[in-house]
Design an enzyme around this catalytic site. Sequence first.
Site, short mmCIF file in Angstrom:
data_model
loop_
_atom_site.label_atom_id
_atom_site.label_comp_id
_atom_site.label_asym_id
_atom_site.label_seq_id
_atom_site.Cartn_x
_atom_site.Cartn_y
_atom_site.Cartn_z
N SER A 55 0.86 -1.18 0.00
CA SER A 55 0.00 0.00 0.00
C SER A 55 0.90 1.23 0.00
O SER A 55 1.49 1.58 1.03
CB SER A 55 -0.92 0.01 1.22
OG SER A 55 -1.81 -1.08 1.18
N LYS B 292 -7.22 1.73 -2.59
CA LYS B 292 -6.79 1.36 -1.25
C LYS B 292 -6.77 2.57 -0.32
O LYS B 292 -7.18 2.49 0.85
CB LYS B 292 -5.40 0.72 -1.30
CG LYS B 292 -4.82 0.35 0.07
CD LYS B 292 -5.72 -0.61 0.85
CE LYS B 292 -5.24 -0.85 2.27
NZ LYS B 292 -4.00 -1.65 2.35
N LYS C 242 0.41 5.76 8.07
CA LYS C 242 1.08 5.88 6.77
C LYS C 242 0.07 6.03 5.64
O LYS C 242 0.21 6.89 4.76
CB LYS C 242 1.98 4.67 6.55
CG LYS C 242 2.73 4.65 5.22
CD LYS C 242 2.07 3.75 4.18
CE LYS C 242 2.05 2.31 4.57
NZ LYS C 242 1.49 1.45 3.50
#
Length: 291
Positions: A94, A169, A237
């Site tokens: 990701s 995502k 993140k």
Amino acid sequence: MNIGFIGLGVMGRPMAEHLIDAGYTLHLSRVKEASQHLVTKGGKATVNAKAVTEASDIIILMLPDTPDVEAVLFSGDGVAAGLTRGKLVIDMSSISPVATKEFARRIEALGCDYLDAPVSGGEVGAKAASLTIMVGGKEDAFERARPLFEKMGKNITLVGGVGDGQTAKVANQIIVGLTIEAVSEALLFAKRAGADPASVRAALMGGFASSRILEVHGERMVKETFDPGFRIRLHRKDMTLAVDAARALDLCLPNTAATQQLMNAAIANGDGERDHSALIRTLELLSGGPR
């Protein structure tokens, strides 16, 4: 078929194991003690990403962040150094959608295909081979990779071109992050108002507020069981990717930014390695601590 798998962490290990169990020959980079069982089951340990690539037809990456992917792809002993025409690189990490497009351009210039295929479902989904896989790239490359995806996940979607998987995502992580924050606020409110949070959660599960987050993470909040799961540090993140992308797009995402800041506070308070449901602890601290 020879498959390279780079990134044998919490998610990567069970994903790689499913491929071995399905009969694929896996070439593995950086096999540590926690991954040694994959070699026992037939995986081939190699010295670096270049060697993995040279031995493989398809190379899968499952790494923590954008700089990690860039280093594995383009360092002197990285994937790009071992590629020959016709190979397929699949990044299931990701990472930044913008960086993904540049990485794909550089790999495709070598005569190879590139897919970004980030996943949702966490460690539980990885172990159960029930991950949601969001894919960006060319349709023929997607069809080539589909049999592998089907060994690791259930809900597999070609979203669009390269980078669109990562965009999906990020969107997923916005929804999950904001919903965790909302459930945290609701259950903390219930607790401070003198109601039993477990009973409130049970009542809400029968109404319009019901969600998978309330079901799974709400229970963790009630029981205060915050073993990951998916670590706050990693979710922060992803929320940072969302905030950075929003700035580049001149897009207002105020609640995404606020939730990212709460995750910053959680990490500062020592909760970065806890499950992201532990965000309720941060709100409680901001409200004067446990009572």
